[in-house]
Each structure stands twice: as C-alpha cells, then as structure tokens.
Write a protein that holds these residues in place. Structure first.
Motif, PDB file in Angstrom:
ATOM      1  N   ALA A 120       0.835  -1.206   0.000  1.00 46.81           N
ATOM      2  CA  ALA A 120       0.000   0.000   0.000  1.00 46.81           C
ATOM      3  C   ALA A 120       0.866   1.251   0.000  1.00 46.81           C
ATOM      4  CB  ALA A 120      -0.924  -0.004   1.221  1.00 46.81           C
ATOM      5  N   ARG A 121       1.980   1.213   0.755  1.00 45.16           N
ATOM      6  CA  ARG A 121       2.875   2.370   0.806  1.00 45.16           C
ATOM      7  C   ARG A 121       3.510   2.624  -0.563  1.00 45.16           C
ATOM      8  NH1 ARG A 121       5.270   0.728   4.897  1.00 45.16           N
ATOM      9  NH2 ARG A 121       7.185  -0.163   4.030  1.00 45.16           N
ATOM     10  N   ALA A 122       3.926   1.552  -1.235  1.00 47.30           N
ATOM     11  CA  ALA A 122       4.535   1.699  -2.554  1.00 47.30           C
ATOM     12  C   ALA A 122       3.555   2.297  -3.552  1.00 47.30           C
ATOM     13  CB  ALA A 122       5.042   0.344  -3.049  1.00 47.30           C
ATOM     14  N   GLN A 123       2.323   1.817  -3.573  1.00 49.65           N
ATOM     15  CA  GLN A 123       1.328   2.348  -4.508  1.00 49.65           C
ATOM     16  C   GLN A 123       1.054   3.824  -4.237  1.00 49.65           C
ATOM     17  OE1 GLN A 123       0.282   0.847  -7.197  1.00 49.65           O
ATOM     18  NE2 GLN A 123       1.446  -0.990  -6.655  1.00 49.65           N
ATOM     19  N   ALA A 124       0.995   4.190  -2.964  1.00 50.71           N
ATOM     20  CA  ALA A 124       0.761   5.593  -2.619  1.00 50.71           C
ATOM     21  C   ALA A 124       1.926   6.459  -3.072  1.00 50.71           C
ATOM     22  CB  ALA A 124       0.542   5.731  -1.111  1.00 50.71           C
ATOM     23  N   LEU A 125       3.148   5.985  -2.884  1.00 51.73           N
ATOM     24  CA  LEU A 125       4.316   6.772  -3.285  1.00 51.73           C
ATOM     25  C   LEU A 125       4.421   6.872  -4.807  1.00 51.73           C
ATOM     26  CD1 LEU A 125       6.823   5.358  -0.658  1.00 51.73           C
ATOM     27  CD2 LEU A 125       6.089   7.746  -0.839  1.00 51.73           C
ATOM     28  N   ILE A 126       4.072   5.809  -5.517  1.00 49.74           N
ATOM     29  CA  ILE A 126       4.069   5.867  -6.991  1.00 49.74           C
ATOM     30  C   ILE A 126       3.063   6.911  -7.468  1.00 49.74           C
ATOM     31  CG2 ILE A 126       3.412   4.578  -9.065  1.00 49.74           C
ATOM     32  CD1 ILE A 126       4.694   2.093  -7.705  1.00 49.74           C
ATOM     33  N   ALA A 127       1.887   6.929  -6.840  1.00 50.50           N
ATOM     34  CA  ALA A 127       0.881   7.925  -7.216  1.00 50.50           C
ATOM     35  C   ALA A 127       1.365   9.337  -6.921  1.00 50.50           C
ATOM     36  CB  ALA A 127      -0.428   7.636  -6.477  1.00 50.50           C
ATOM     37  N   ARG A 128       2.014   9.532  -5.778  1.00 45.81           N
ATOM     38  CA  ARG A 128       2.533  10.859  -5.439  1.00 45.81           C
ATOM     39  C   ARG A 128       3.625  11.279  -6.410  1.00 45.81           C
ATOM     40  NH1 ARG A 128       4.804  11.297   0.215  1.00 45.81           N
ATOM     41  NH2 ARG A 128       5.013  13.472  -0.427  1.00 45.81           N
ATOM     42  N   LEU A 129       4.476  10.336  -6.794  1.00 46.63           N
ATOM     43  CA  LEU A 129       5.587  10.648  -7.685  1.00 46.63           C
ATOM     44  C   LEU A 129       5.084  11.160  -9.032  1.00 46.63           C
ATOM     45  CD1 LEU A 129       8.670  10.473  -7.488  1.00 46.63           C
ATOM     46  CD2 LEU A 129       8.543   8.224  -8.549  1.00 46.63           C
ATOM     47  N   ALA A 130       3.956  10.625  -9.493  1.00 50.44           N
ATOM     48  CA  ALA A 130       3.424  11.006 -10.809  1.00 50.44           C
ATOM     49  C   ALA A 130       3.009  12.470 -10.858  1.00 50.44           C
ATOM     50  CB  ALA A 130       2.244  10.107 -11.158  1.00 50.44           C
ATOM     51  N   THR A 131       2.669  13.060  -9.720  1.00 50.85           N
ATOM     52  CA  THR A 131       2.191  14.444  -9.703  1.00 50.85           C
ATOM     53  C   THR A 131       3.130  15.379  -8.942  1.00 50.85           C
ATOM     54  OG1 THR A 131       0.859  14.009  -7.717  1.00 50.85           O
ATOM     55  CG2 THR A 131      -0.213  13.700  -9.850  1.00 50.85           C
ATOM     56  N   ALA A 132       4.297  14.877  -8.524  1.00 49.03           N
ATOM     57  CA  ALA A 132       5.198  15.678  -7.685  1.00 49.03           C
ATOM     58  C   ALA A 132       5.902  16.762  -8.487  1.00 49.03           C
ATOM     59  CB  ALA A 132       6.235  14.771  -7.031  1.00 49.03           C
ATOM     60  N   LYS A 133       6.189  17.878  -7.832  1.00 54.20           N
ATOM     61  CA  LYS A 133       7.053  18.893  -8.412  1.00 54.20           C
ATOM     62  C   LYS A 133       8.465  18.323  -8.536  1.00 54.20           C
ATOM     63  CE  LYS A 133       4.524  22.713  -6.239  1.00 54.20           C
ATOM     64  NZ  LYS A 133       4.622  23.839  -5.270  1.00 54.20           N
ATOM     65  N   PRO A 134       9.257  18.800  -9.503  1.00 54.83           N
ATOM     66  CA  PRO A 134      10.618  18.259  -9.669  1.00 54.83           C
ATOM     67  C   PRO A 134      11.438  18.292  -8.388  1.00 54.83           C
ATOM     68  CG  PRO A 134      10.039  19.577 -11.575  1.00 54.83           C
ATOM     69  CD  PRO A 134       8.915  19.742 -10.591  1.00 54.83           C
ATOM     70  N   VAL A 135      11.325  19.356  -7.611  1.00 54.76           N
ATOM     71  CA  VAL A 135      12.119  19.483  -6.390  1.00 54.76           C
ATOM     72  C   VAL A 135      11.673  18.492  -5.328  1.00 54.76           C
ATOM     73  CG1 VAL A 135      10.658  21.233  -5.300  1.00 54.76           C
ATOM     74  CG2 VAL A 135      13.118  21.167  -4.789  1.00 54.76           C
ATOM     75  N   ASP A 136      10.433  18.003  -5.422  1.00 50.66           N
ATOM     76  CA  ASP A 136       9.919  17.043  -4.443  1.00 50.66           C
ATOM     77  C   ASP A 136      10.105  15.597  -4.882  1.00 50.66           C
ATOM     78  OD1 ASP A 136       9.013  19.123  -2.817  1.00 50.66           O
ATOM     79  OD2 ASP A 136       7.098  19.238  -3.891  1.00 50.66           O
ATOM     80  N   ALA A 137      10.513  15.397  -6.134  1.00 51.66           N
ATOM     81  CA  ALA A 137      10.537  14.038  -6.685  1.00 51.66           C
ATOM     82  C   ALA A 137      11.610  13.167  -6.046  1.00 51.66           C
ATOM     83  CB  ALA A 137      10.737  14.094  -8.197  1.00 51.66           C
ATOM     84  N   PHE A 138      12.796  13.726  -5.791  1.00 51.54           N
ATOM     85  CA  PHE A 138      13.868  12.833  -5.337  1.00 51.54           C
ATOM     86  C   PHE A 138      13.658  12.298  -3.916  1.00 51.54           C
ATOM     87  CE2 PHE A 138      15.561  17.124  -4.499  1.00 51.54           C
ATOM     88  CZ  PHE A 138      16.015  17.023  -3.196  1.00 51.54           C
ATOM     89  N   PRO A 139      13.116  13.086  -2.957  1.00 53.60           N
ATOM     90  CA  PRO A 139      12.871  12.446  -1.657  1.00 53.60           C
ATOM     91  C   PRO A 139      11.762  11.392  -1.724  1.00 53.60           C
ATOM     92  CG  PRO A 139      12.112  14.728  -1.632  1.00 53.60           C
ATOM     93  CD  PRO A 139      12.892  14.535  -2.888  1.00 53.60           C
ATOM     94  N   ILE A 140      10.753  11.624  -2.573  1.00 56.39           N
ATOM     95  CA  ILE A 140       9.705  10.617  -2.735  1.00 56.39           C
ATOM     96  C   ILE A 140      10.291   9.365  -3.371  1.00 56.39           C
ATOM     97  CG2 ILE A 140       7.519  10.074  -3.878  1.00 56.39           C
ATOM     98  CD1 ILE A 140       6.819  13.052  -3.703  1.00 56.39           C
TER      99      ILE A 140
END
Length: 384
Positions: A306-326
C-alpha cells in the motif's frame, strides 16, 4: 548581549572564515527592521549552518540565540528556535521518524576523535569495500580520495558541541509561552533531546493534553513520539475535534507502538500516505504524506504494498524538487518487495526532464544500485 563581545570571534571559524560578523548578525535578530532581521537570519544559516555543517563558531552562538528567544521583546522568536533546532541537528531528515539516537552519535563521535590518521584511513577503506553496489562504491571512493583528517575531526566535534550547546540552553520555559507560535517551535525543539526527557516529557504531555492551539497540540504529540518512555495520553488525540491533531495522534501512536498501535491509528497512517497539501506542522515541512511514509516504513513493514502504490501515485504528480525524496522513500519501500520494484522504477523513469536534472535524484538512484541515467534505466527495465 553584553557578553557577546567577550567571545573571541576572530579566533573562531565558520563557513567563510573568521566569525567576526556573527555578533552583529545575532544582534540584528532583535532589530525592529524586518528586512534587517531577515538578512541576519539568512546570513547565520549560511555561515554557522552551511548546508547542514556546523563549525567551531556555531556552539558559541547558541547561548546568545537562546537568550534572544527567551526575551518576549525579541521579534520572530519562533524563527530563532527553529534555527537552534537546525544548529543542533543539521537536517531533520536524518533523525525522522526515530528521533535523535544520541548514544550512537556520541559513540561514533568518540571513534572519530580517538582514531589516528592511519586508523581513520583504514576505517574509510573498509567502508568503501563494504559498499552494497558499484555505484555506491564509486561515491565512497570519492569521499576517501577527498578525505581531510583534521577537517573531519573539526566538523565532527563542532556538530556534537552544537547539539550539546542547544541542550544546555534548551528554553524549556517557552513551552508555556503566551505566543502559540513560540510554544509550537519550543515543542518541536524539545523533542530532539532524549537525554532531557524527564523534564521535557511532562511539559510536552501537558501541551498535548490541554493546549488551546491545535498546531501546538499536534507538534507536542509527535515530539513525544521521539522521546523514550513518553508521558501523556496521545491516544485521546484520535478523538480530537481538530483534524490535524487526529492525524498527528495517529502518526505518533504508530511511531511509538507500530503494529501494537490502535487500529484507528494504523488506518489513519495508511490514509495519510495519500494526503495532499501542506500543513502547519513543523515536521517534514508540514507534509503529512512524507511523514506517514517514513513512520509506516519504520513501524509497519507489512504495509509495503500500500505504501509503494501511494508513493508511486505521489511521484506522478510531484514537483521536480519534491521528486527525489519521494523516489528515495519509494526505493526503500520496494527493496524487499521485488514484485513492486518494476512499477517503482517505471514511475521514476517517467519523471520529467526537470526532475531528472536534479543531481539529488541521481544520488538517490546510485545509493539503491539503480542506473542514474534515464535511458540506462529504461534499458534496464527492458532487459528485466
């Protein structure tokens, strides 16, 4: 501030040389001119806290900053408290969600200070040899090539001395300050000092149970989860009228008890994995989804899918600066779940050109043994 000029600032170093500018910058934090205060704060973050590094001048600045924060006449006292937290910790990411492992930190620092240069070189060579993959080995080999024995000892001593200086000047009375912003910042600061838990724990518990400001309550609750043997009934926060308090109570309870936390708390953390929008909570810059991912990884390992699916979904809409910690949180989540790894790597490969332009993303990928070039990553996915 009379004692400020009795410090031999000219004999102390910060990021840009002699620290003769520090006393003026500390005094400027009390200025009635907002622009002057902002300039001074920016300068202090740049010279005594340069990209997370602390210097010989840093611990000497701490008592004066603590005095300013304790003075009700000082403007922006909460900002000074957050500066003190930075001087003590470096970046909080290295200590979330476990809290400060001070016993291990002291042990490691003692090792750094006691090793001869020959022993230090041998220790680093072994560290390089123990790298989990070739990419990490190359990064570690670079550290070995550029290692400076004297500087390493200086920085190590300055970091622990800065932490201890804040501990010695911890403004505990500010947990009862009349300004809720100051109480919140004081609660955030107090949670990073487990050796002071006998004093700070009851005070934080009082805030968590009875403070009128929801952000202060939420901050105190999570601060308690970073301390040993936390006092207070955090569980009552699950029924609080304020949504932020309910969310943070769930995070705090899972951070403390893991699978033994109430089902309501565990479900709350699962829901927060997809939370959107910033909050006023000081931890993780107010991003509850990031905090939930890290608490879940530490304390709810069985929730990896569940955590992986949530993080994949967040990564798809993340700002570039937020992508690497996600991406880093995602790769840590799937490292023991091969069936999820392909979906995670595909999501990373599909990030924008702007996201891929960040060297931070490349460092995250190398640390996990993943190709740090997008074309190479896509080729890897085709071959596997």
């Amino acid at each position: 501030m009379d004692d400020l000029d009795r410090v031999s600032w000219g004999k102390l170093k910060h990021a840009y040389g002699r620290a003769t500018d520090v006393p003026g910058q500390i005094r400027a934090l009390a200025s009635a001119d907002e622009g002057e205060r902002q300039k001074a704060m920016s300068a202090l973050y740049g010279n005594i806290f340069h990209q997370g590094t602390r210097f010989p001048a840093t611990p000497h600045a701490v008592p004066f900053l603590a005095r300013l924060a304790a003075d009700p006449a000082t403007p922006d006292r909460e900002l000074i408290l957050y500066l003190l937290a930075s001087l003590a910790l470096g970046y909080e990411e290295g200590h979330l969600p476990e809290g400060v492992g001070i016993a291990r930190w002291r042990e490691e620092s003692a090792g750094v200070q006691s090793r001869s240069k020959e022993e230090a070189d041998a220790h680093l060579r072994q560290w390089v040899e123990e790298a989990p993959n070739d990419a990490v080995r190359r990064d570690r080999a670079y550290v070995l090539r550029t290692y400076d024995y004297k500087l390493e000892r200086m920085f190590d001593a300055a970091m622990l001395a800065s932490y201890d200086a804040v501990r010695e000047n911890l403004p505990i009375p500010l947990l009862a300050d009349g300004d809720p912003h100051v109480r919140t910042a004081a609660a955030y600061l107090a949670g990073w000092f487990p050796e002071e838990a006998e004093t700070t724990g009851p005070a934080l518990a009082g805030l968590a149970e009875a403070d009128a400001d929801p952000v202060t309550v939420a901050t105190a609750m999570f601060a308690l989860s970073l301390l040993p043997k936390p006092a207070g009934a955090i569980e009552r926060g699950l029924g609080h009228a304020d949504g932020l308090v309910r969310d943070v109570a769930a995070l705090a309870l899972v951070n403390l008890h893991g699978e033994d936390a109430p089902r309501q708390a565990r479900d709350g953390v699962g829901r927060l994995l997809t939370a959107t929008g910033p909050t006023s909570l000081p931890y993780a810059e107010g991003d509850l989804a990031t905090l939930a991912a890290r608490v879940s990884k530490r304390r709810l390992p069985g929730e990896a899918p569940a955590r992986a699916q949530a993080l994949i979904a967040r990564l798809a809409t993340a700002k570039p600066v937020d992508a690497f910690p996600i991406a880093g949180d995602l790769l840590e989540t799937v490292e023991d779940a091969p069936e999820l790894r392909r979906a995670a790597l595909t999501a990373i490969a599909d990030l924008s050109d702007d996201a891929w332009s960040w060297i931070n993303l490349q460092e995250v990928l190398r640390a996990h043994g993943v190709p740090d070039d997008r074309d190479a990553l896509r080729e890897h996915l085709r071959d596997h």
